[in-house]
Design a protein around this motif. Structure first.
Motif, PDB file in Angstrom:
ATOM      1  N   GLU A 114       0.846  -1.191   0.000  1.00  0.00           N
ATOM      2  CA  GLU A 114       0.000   0.000   0.000  1.00  0.00           C
ATOM      3  C   GLU A 114       0.888   1.250   0.000  1.00  0.00           C
ATOM      4  O   GLU A 114       2.082   1.193   0.310  1.00  0.00           O
ATOM      5  N   VAL A 115       0.252   2.344  -0.340  1.00  0.00           N
ATOM      6  CA  VAL A 115       0.951   3.632  -0.329  1.00  0.00           C
ATOM      7  C   VAL A 115       0.021   4.647   0.323  1.00  0.00           C
ATOM      8  O   VAL A 115      -1.184   4.621   0.111  1.00  0.00           O
ATOM      9  N   GLU A 116       0.593   5.557   1.137  1.00  0.00           N
ATOM     10  CA  GLU A 116      -0.227   6.512   1.868  1.00  0.00           C
ATOM     11  C   GLU A 116       0.533   7.821   2.008  1.00  0.00           C
ATOM     12  O   GLU A 116       1.731   7.842   2.305  1.00  0.00           O
ATOM     13  N   LYS A 117      -0.183   8.894   1.788  1.00  0.00           N
ATOM     14  CA  LYS A 117       0.380  10.247   1.981  1.00  0.00           C
ATOM     15  C   LYS A 117      -0.431  10.927   3.080  1.00  0.00           C
ATOM     16  O   LYS A 117      -1.606  11.196   2.927  1.00  0.00           O
ATOM     17  N   ALA A 118       0.197  11.127   4.245  1.00  0.00           N
ATOM     18  CA  ALA A 118      -0.484  11.770   5.359  1.00  0.00           C
ATOM     19  C   ALA A 118      -0.386  13.293   5.216  1.00  0.00           C
ATOM     20  O   ALA A 118       0.637  13.841   4.782  1.00  0.00           O
ATOM     21  N   ASN A 124      -0.388  12.091  12.317  1.00  0.00           N
ATOM     22  CA  ASN A 124       0.530  11.203  11.611  1.00  0.00           C
ATOM     23  C   ASN A 124       1.525  11.985  10.766  1.00  0.00           C
ATOM     24  O   ASN A 124       2.726  11.663  10.720  1.00  0.00           O
ATOM     25  N   GLU A 141       8.221  10.022   1.635  1.00  0.00           N
ATOM     26  CA  GLU A 141       6.933  10.629   1.328  1.00  0.00           C
ATOM     27  C   GLU A 141       6.666  10.530  -0.176  1.00  0.00           C
ATOM     28  O   GLU A 141       7.486  11.003  -0.966  1.00  0.00           O
ATOM     29  N   PRO A 142       5.564   9.901  -0.604  1.00  0.00           N
ATOM     30  CA  PRO A 142       4.534   9.251   0.217  1.00  0.00           C
ATOM     31  C   PRO A 142       5.080   7.971   0.837  1.00  0.00           C
ATOM     32  O   PRO A 142       6.050   7.391   0.372  1.00  0.00           O
ATOM     33  N   THR A 144       5.138   4.153   1.721  1.00  0.00           N
ATOM     34  CA  THR A 144       4.706   2.831   1.229  1.00  0.00           C
ATOM     35  C   THR A 144       4.776   1.815   2.367  1.00  0.00           C
ATOM     36  O   THR A 144       5.442   2.047   3.372  1.00  0.00           O
ATOM     37  N   ASN A 145       4.061   0.700   2.184  1.00  0.00           N
ATOM     38  CA  ASN A 145       4.061  -0.337   3.214  1.00  0.00           C
ATOM     39  C   ASN A 145       3.914  -1.697   2.546  1.00  0.00           C
ATOM     40  O   ASN A 145       3.061  -1.892   1.666  1.00  0.00           O
TER      41      ASN A 145
END
Length: 482
Positions: A114-118, A124, A141-142, A144-145
Motif C-alpha cells: 500500500e501507499v499513503e500520503k499523510a 501522523n 513521502e509518500p 509505502t508499506n
C-alpha cells in the motif's frame, strides 16, 4: 501484598464471568418435543409372523425376465432423474466437508502492498516529519508499506454447536442416500409396471385381431344368408358396425402400445425405439405371493422410512446447534509476519517482525429475538420431522396391507374370469352353429361374440393387475434398491 491483590482480582473476574454465564444460561429457552411413535402390529392380518421377506431379495432375482432385467440395468445407469438425485447426494456429502471445516482452525496467508500520503498538519503527518528512521534519514513521502504473514482464527466449539451442525449434515447425507434408494425402488417398479402393461396391450391387440377374423367370417355368412333371403339388411349392417368398431379399437390399442414403449424408453433414458419383449407367454405367467415378513421389518427395508428417520435425527441436532447460540462463543486469533515500508527492510529482523494473539468471548445479552426465533423454528422443524416419520411408517404399513388384500382378491377374480372365458368361447361356436341352422337369431351371435371379446380383454387386464400387484407389494415392502 501485590500477589494477594492479583489473586483477589482474578477471583473477582472469575466470579463475574460465572455470574454472567449463570445469567445467560438461566435465560435460555427450552422446548420439549415428544419422541416418535414407531409401534406396529406384530404381524399382518391373515398372515403368520414369518420373518421371510421379499424385500431382502435383489430385483434381479425378483424379476426373472431377461428383457426386463436389461431395461432396468440400463435405466439405473442412464435415467436422468436418478442421475440428478446422485448429484444431490454428492452435494450433501460436500456439505459434511464444509461443516467439518468450520470447527477447525482457519489459517490464511496474506501479502499486501500500500501507499499513503499523510497530511502535514495531522498527527501522523507531524510525527513523520519530526521522526527519523535512522540518523539523517526521514520517513519517505509518500509512505509505502509492504507486508507478508500467516494469520489464523479458531472458534472454540465449547458448546458443540459446530460439531452438532456437522453431525446434522451427516444425517442429511444419509437421508439423501436413502432418498436415492427410494428413487431406485420407484424406478424399478415403474419400469416393471410399464413393461407388463405393454405385454398386456400386445395380448389385447392379438385378441382383437383374432376376434376380427371371427367377426369377418360371420359377416360373410350373414351376407350369403341375406342373398338367400334368410336374414335382412339390418343383420348385415349390425355385423358390419361391430367389425368397424373393433377395427377402430385396434388402432386405439396400437397408439397405447406406442405410448407405453416411449414411456419405457424415457425411463431408460434413450430415444424412442421398439422395446424387446415376449408377450406370447404373458397369460401363462405364474403369479406367486411374495413373502411379506413382519411389519417391524419395514423400518429396516423401506428407504422412505429410513430417510424420515435420518431427517428426524438431523432435526434434533439442529435444535441443539440453535440452542448453543445462546451461549458465549469463544474465539482465538493469531498472526505472525513481516512488515516494512521498503521491501529491502522486510528481511531486517527482528525490527520488521509483527505478531499478535487475541482471545475473545461474545455472548448475546439484549435483543436475542433472532436467536430465539431460530431456536423455536428448529424445534418446530423437529416436530414436523416426528410427524413425517410417523406418517411414513403408517403409510408403509397400509400400503403392504392393501397389496396383500389386493393379491388375494385378484387371485380369486382371475380364477372366475378364466371359467367365464372358457364358457363364452364355447358359446361362440354353439351360437354360430345355431345361427347357420336358423335356430338362433343374429343378435345372439353378436352378443355372444361381444361378451367373449370383453371377457378375454378383462382376463388379460386381470392378469396385468396381478403382475402389477406383485410389483406394488415388492415396492411396498421396500424391495428394489438392493
Amino acid at each position: 501484598m501485590e500477589t494477594s491483590s492479583t489473586n483477589n482480582s482474578s477471583i473477582r473476574v472469575l466470579a463475574i464471568l460465572a455470574m454472567a454465564l449463570a445469567l445467560v444460561y438461566s435465560c435460555v429457552p427450552a422446548r420439549d418435543v415428544r419422541e416418535a411413535n414407531t409401534d406396529l402390529p406384530a404381524r399382518y392380518s391373515g398372515l403368520e409372523g414369518d420373518t421371510l421377506n421379499a424385500a431382502a431379495v435383489s430385483w434381479k432375482e425378483y424379476f426373472r425376465d431377461p428383457r426386463l432385467q436389461e431395461l432396468i440395468d440400463s435405466a439405473l445407469v442412464r435415467n436422468q432423474e436418478l442421475n440428478i438425485m446422485l448429484r444431490q447426494v454428492e452435494m450433501a456429502q460436500n456439505e459434511i466437508r464444509a461443516r467439518k471445516g468450520e470447527y477447525l482452525p482457519f489459517v490464511n496467508l496474506q501479502a499486501g502492498a500500500e501507499v499513503e500520503k499523510a497530511a502535514r498538519y495531522t498527527r501522523n503527518g507531524a510525527l513523520e516529519a519530526t521522526t527519523d528512521i535512522r540518523e539523517g534519514e526521514e520517513f519517505p513521502e509518500p509512505l509505502t508499506n509492504y507486508s507478508v504473514g500467516a494469520f489464523a482464527s479458531w472458534e472454540l466449539d465449547v458448546w458443540k454447536k459446530l460439531r452438532n451442525s456437522k453431525k446434522a449434515a451427516v444425517f442429511e447425507y444419509l437421508a439423501s442416500a436413502e432418498g436415492r434408494k427410494f428413487m431406485v425402488t420407484r424406478l424399478v417398479s415403474e419400469i416393471a409396471d410399464t413393461y407388463y402393461e405393454l405385454m398386456a396391450l400386445d395380448n389385447q391387440l392379438d385378441i382383437i385381431e383374432k376376434n376380427l377374423e371371427i367377426q369377418e367370417n360371420a359377416l360373410r355368412i350373414v351376407k350369403l344368408q341375406k342373398q338367400a333371403a334368410r336374414v335382412t339388411e339390418l343383420a348385415v349392417r349390425r355385423f358390419e358396425a361391430e367389425v368397424l368398431k373393433n377395427q377402430s379399437h385396434k388402432f386405439e390399442i396400437s397408439q397405447q402400445i406406442t405410448e407405453a414403449e416411449n414411456r419405457l424408453n424415457f425411463l431408460v433414458g434413450r430415444t424412442p425405439r421398439q422395446v424387446s419383449r415376449n408377450s406370447e407367454t404373458f397369460i401363462e405367467k405364474a403369479i406367486d405371493t411374495p413373502a411379506a415378513g413382519i411389519p417391524s421389518q419395514l423400518l429396516l427395508y423401506r428407504p422412505d422410512i429410513r430417510r424420515a428417520e435420518f431427517e428426524l435425527e438431523a432435526a434434533k441436532l439442529d435444535v441443539r446447534a440453535a440452542r448453543a447460540n445462546f451461549f458465549p462463543s469463544i474465539g482465538l486469533r493469531a498472526g505472525v509476519g513481516l512488515e516494512a515500508f521498503k521491501p529491502r527492510f522486510l528481511t531486517s529482523t527482528p525490527e520488521s517482525v509483527l505478531y499478535s494473539v487475541v482471545g475473545d468471548a461474545i455472548a448475546p445479552l439484549i435483543n436475542r429475538n433472532a436467536i430465539k426465533a431460530e431456536y423455536f423454528n428448529a424445534s418446530a422443524r423437529q416436530e414436523q420431522a416426528v410427524f413425517e416419520y410417523e406418517k411414513a411408517i403408517l403409510n408403509a404399513y397400509i400400503e403392504v396391507a392393501n397389496q396383500l388384500s389386493n393379491q388375494r382378491n385378484l387371485q380369486n377374480s382371475y380364477a372366475l374370469k378364466e371359467g367365464q372365458v372358457a364358457a363364452l368361447n364355447e358359446s361362440i361356436e354353439i351360437a354360430g352353429r345355431l345361427f347357420q341352422s336358423a335356430r338362433a337369431d343374429y343378435w345372439e351371435v353378436l352378443l355372444t361374440q361381444r361378451d367373449a371379446l370383453e371377457a378375454r380383454m378383462e382376463l388379460v387386464e386381470t392378469k396385468k393387475d396381478q403382475l402389477l400387484a406383485r410389483v406394488a407389494l415388492y415396492r411396498a415392502l421396500g424391495g428394489g434398491w438392493n
